[in-house]
Design a protein around this motif. Structure first.
Motif, PDB file in Angstrom:
ATOM      1  N   ALA A  83       0.841  -1.196   0.000  1.00 46.60           N
ATOM      2  CA  ALA A  83       0.000   0.000   0.000  1.00 46.60           C
ATOM      3  C   ALA A  83       0.876   1.245   0.000  1.00 46.60           C
ATOM      4  O   ALA A  83       2.066   1.186   0.334  1.00 46.60           O
ATOM      5  N   PRO A  84       0.329   2.388  -0.381  1.00 47.99           N
ATOM      6  CA  PRO A  84       1.095   3.639  -0.384  1.00 47.99           C
ATOM      7  C   PRO A  84       1.752   3.919   0.962  1.00 47.99           C
ATOM      8  O   PRO A  84       1.198   3.599   2.015  1.00 47.99           O
ATOM      9  N   THR A  85       2.935   4.494   0.907  1.00 46.66           N
ATOM     10  CA  THR A  85       3.831   4.872   2.022  1.00 46.66           C
ATOM     11  C   THR A  85       4.605   3.685   2.580  1.00 46.66           C
ATOM     12  O   THR A  85       5.472   3.866   3.428  1.00 46.66           O
ATOM     13  N   LYS A  86       4.340   2.454   2.106  1.00 41.47           N
ATOM     14  CA  LYS A  86       5.145   1.318   2.531  1.00 41.47           C
ATOM     15  C   LYS A  86       6.519   1.374   1.868  1.00 41.47           C
ATOM     16  O   LYS A  86       6.701   1.997   0.816  1.00 41.47           O
ATOM     17  N   GLU A  87       7.484   0.684   2.449  1.00 41.48           N
ATOM     18  CA  GLU A  87       8.785   0.534   1.814  1.00 41.48           C
ATOM     19  C   GLU A  87       8.711  -0.604   0.798  1.00 41.48           C
ATOM     20  O   GLU A  87       8.090  -1.647   1.057  1.00 41.48           O
ATOM     21  N   VAL A  88       9.344  -0.388  -0.361  1.00 33.30           N
ATOM     22  CA  VAL A  88       9.270  -1.356  -1.444  1.00 33.30           C
ATOM     23  C   VAL A  88      10.650  -1.553  -2.064  1.00 33.30           C
ATOM     24  O   VAL A  88      11.517  -0.699  -1.965  1.00 33.30           O
ATOM     25  N   HIS A  89      10.841  -2.696  -2.706  1.00 29.93           N
ATOM     26  CA  HIS A  89      12.077  -2.941  -3.446  1.00 29.93           C
ATOM     27  C   HIS A  89      12.028  -2.210  -4.785  1.00 29.93           C
ATOM     28  O   HIS A  89      11.005  -2.220  -5.473  1.00 29.93           O
ATOM     29  N   VAL A  90      13.151  -1.603  -5.138  1.00 30.99           N
ATOM     30  CA  VAL A  90      13.269  -0.849  -6.375  1.00 30.99           C
ATOM     31  C   VAL A  90      14.607  -1.172  -7.027  1.00 30.99           C
ATOM     32  O   VAL A  90      15.624  -1.297  -6.342  1.00 30.99           O
ATOM     33  N   GLN A 113      21.492  -1.578  -8.674  1.00 33.17           N
ATOM     34  CA  GLN A 113      21.261  -1.813  -7.254  1.00 33.17           C
ATOM     35  C   GLN A 113      19.813  -2.185  -6.988  1.00 33.17           C
ATOM     36  O   GLN A 113      18.907  -1.777  -7.707  1.00 33.17           O
ATOM     37  N   LEU A 114      19.617  -2.967  -5.934  1.00 36.68           N
ATOM     38  CA  LEU A 114      18.293  -3.230  -5.397  1.00 36.68           C
ATOM     39  C   LEU A 114      18.202  -2.445  -4.106  1.00 36.68           C
ATOM     40  O   LEU A 114      18.944  -2.696  -3.158  1.00 36.68           O
ATOM     41  N   ARG A 115      17.309  -1.459  -4.072  1.00 38.10           N
ATOM     42  CA  ARG A 115      17.200  -0.563  -2.926  1.00 38.10           C
ATOM     43  C   ARG A 115      15.813  -0.651  -2.303  1.00 38.10           C
ATOM     44  O   ARG A 115      14.850  -1.080  -2.927  1.00 38.10           O
ATOM     45  N   ARG A 116      15.729  -0.195  -1.071  1.00 41.12           N
ATOM     46  CA  ARG A 116      14.455  -0.148  -0.355  1.00 41.12           C
ATOM     47  C   ARG A 116      14.023   1.309  -0.250  1.00 41.12           C
ATOM     48  O   ARG A 116      14.667   2.117   0.427  1.00 41.12           O
ATOM     49  N   LEU A 117      12.945   1.657  -0.935  1.00 38.54           N
ATOM     50  CA  LEU A 117      12.458   3.029  -0.989  1.00 38.54           C
ATOM     51  C   LEU A 117      11.024   3.095  -0.481  1.00 38.54           C
ATOM     52  O   LEU A 117      10.317   2.087  -0.446  1.00 38.54           O
ATOM     53  N   CYS A 129      13.535   4.210 -12.390  1.00 35.58           N
ATOM     54  CA  CYS A 129      13.741   2.918 -11.729  1.00 35.58           C
ATOM     55  C   CYS A 129      12.699   1.928 -12.214  1.00 35.58           C
ATOM     56  O   CYS A 129      11.773   2.264 -12.956  1.00 35.58           O
ATOM     57  N   ILE A 130      12.874   0.692 -11.789  1.00 36.22           N
ATOM     58  CA  ILE A 130      11.893  -0.363 -12.018  1.00 36.22           C
ATOM     59  C   ILE A 130      11.403  -0.838 -10.660  1.00 36.22           C
ATOM     60  O   ILE A 130      12.206  -1.076  -9.747  1.00 36.22           O
ATOM     61  N   ILE A 131      10.101  -0.947 -10.526  1.00 39.79           N
ATOM     62  CA  ILE A 131       9.505  -1.410  -9.272  1.00 39.79           C
ATOM     63  C   ILE A 131       8.939  -2.808  -9.540  1.00 39.79           C
ATOM     64  O   ILE A 131       7.932  -2.952 -10.239  1.00 39.79           O
ATOM     65  N   PRO A 132       9.602  -3.855  -9.033  1.00 39.87           N
ATOM     66  CA  PRO A 132       9.173  -5.229  -9.337  1.00 39.87           C
ATOM     67  C   PRO A 132       7.902  -5.602  -8.574  1.00 39.87           C
ATOM     68  O   PRO A 132       7.732  -5.257  -7.405  1.00 39.87           O
ATOM     69  N   ALA A 133       7.027  -6.312  -9.248  1.00 36.23           N
ATOM     70  CA  ALA A 133       5.783  -6.758  -8.620  1.00 36.23           C
ATOM     71  C   ALA A 133       5.393  -8.119  -9.183  1.00 36.23           C
ATOM     72  O   ALA A 133       5.875  -8.540 -10.238  1.00 36.23           O
ATOM     73  N   ASP A 134       4.531  -8.813  -8.455  1.00 37.73           N
ATOM     74  CA  ASP A 134       3.903 -10.020  -8.986  1.00 37.73           C
ATOM     75  C   ASP A 134       2.745  -9.603  -9.896  1.00 37.73           C
ATOM     76  O   ASP A 134       2.435 -10.271 -10.878  1.00 37.73           O
ATOM     77  N   GLY A 135       2.101  -8.535  -9.535  1.00 40.28           N
ATOM     78  CA  GLY A 135       0.954  -8.003 -10.245  1.00 40.28           C
ATOM     79  C   GLY A 135       0.321  -6.937  -9.372  1.00 40.28           C
ATOM     80  O   GLY A 135       0.815  -6.625  -8.291  1.00 40.28           O
TER      81      GLY A 135
END
Length: 279
Positions: free
Chosen positions: A36-43, A68-72, A113-119
């Motif tokens: 959800a919005p404001t969560k930290e995500v892999h980028v 790099q794989l970062r947490r944003l 950047c690329i934000i990886p997701a399952d869907g």
């Protein structure tokens, strides 16, 4: 738009898929089936490594970009913003205008950047005039969530932007002095028939919602992440929608509507919309 998605792949898996050269174990995130919005995500991003232990490397650093794989944090805060409060409203950037909007244009030119997701999840709202008769009373139907994912099970590589924001209320050496935030770029949803379209419900992504995250196919990953590409027209050419027919969508439990719910059961495909909902 994209306001909720799932990201369950391990950093080790993402490192192999995107040819990551650097990621820190302390930045590892647990699988998240209800991002959800404001969560930290892999980028995934390409950027020179100025200081491996510093998050404040906001200025251009000399040297070769390193993947790099970062947490944003999801919800972009523009560098010129006086407070970070607007980040929750900056989770999406429209592909058609991202190059000219003050909040996004600087990041679009240099910090992609690329934000990886399952869907991603999207809710079918139905028509405001359609109602259900429940115990003699007229009630509007609940919204039915759908999960949209690549039909072949591959990673959903969402085009994104990232930005640095300095909290001027904190000293330079404070760990929270720098925020690094991101946004998902969206485009018009596909009107072509879905792969393995369900017997009931939407036949195309545009039937679910008029917008969707812009998926980058692997042949565009390197060009999109390259910080040396700064020509706006050149970069905009990378925002063309992917080929049609790559996605499938299926109904999932309304449990995903509550952000407190999180687990692989949220991705379970239902045979049809839940009772009490309408398409």
């Amino acid at each position: 738009m994209c306001g909720r998605y799932a990201a369950s792949r391990r950093p080790e898996d993402l490192a192999g898929i995107f040819e990551i050269e650097k990621w820190e174990p302390e930045e590892t995130l647990a699988p998240d089936f209800n991002v959800a919005p404001t969560k930290e995500v892999h980028v995934v991003l390409d950027r020179p490594v100025k200081d491996a232990g510093s998050a404040s490397a906001s200025s251009s650093a000399p040297g070769k970009p390193v993947r790099q794989l970062r947490r944003l944090k999801w919800g972009l805060v523009p560098s010129w913003s006086t407070t970070p409060d607007g980040g929750a409203r900056m989770i999406n950037a429209r592909a058609e205008t991202v190059h000219e909007k003050p909040s996004f244009r600087r990041a679009f030119a240099a910090r992609r950047c690329i934000i990886p997701a399952d869907g991603y999840y999207e809710w079918v709202t139905g028509s405001a005039e359609r109602e259900l008769e429940v115990e003699g009373r007229r009630k509007r139907p609940r919204k039915q969530p759908y999960f949209v994912t690549p039909a072949d099970g591959s990673v959903f590589a969402m085009a994104g932007l990232y930005e640095f924001w300095r909290d001027r209320t904190l000293p330079d050496d404070h760990p929270g002095a720098w925020w690094v935030t991101c946004s998902v770029i969206t485009t018009e949803a596909e009107t072509a028939p879905l792969a393995a379209a369900p017997d009931e419900g939407p036949r195309a992504l545009a039937d679910i919602h008029p917008r969707m995250p812009l998926m980058l196919t692997p042949d565009r990953w390197d060009a999109w992440l390259d910080p040396a590409r700064t020509d706006t027209d050149d970069i905009r050419g990378l925002l063309a929608p992917p080929p049609t027919g790559l996605m499938r969508a299926y109904p999932v439990s309304t449990a995903v509507s509550n952000v407190r719910n999180n687990g692989p059961e949220l991705l379970k495909e239902l045979e049809g919309p839940e009772e009490g909902t309408l398409f």
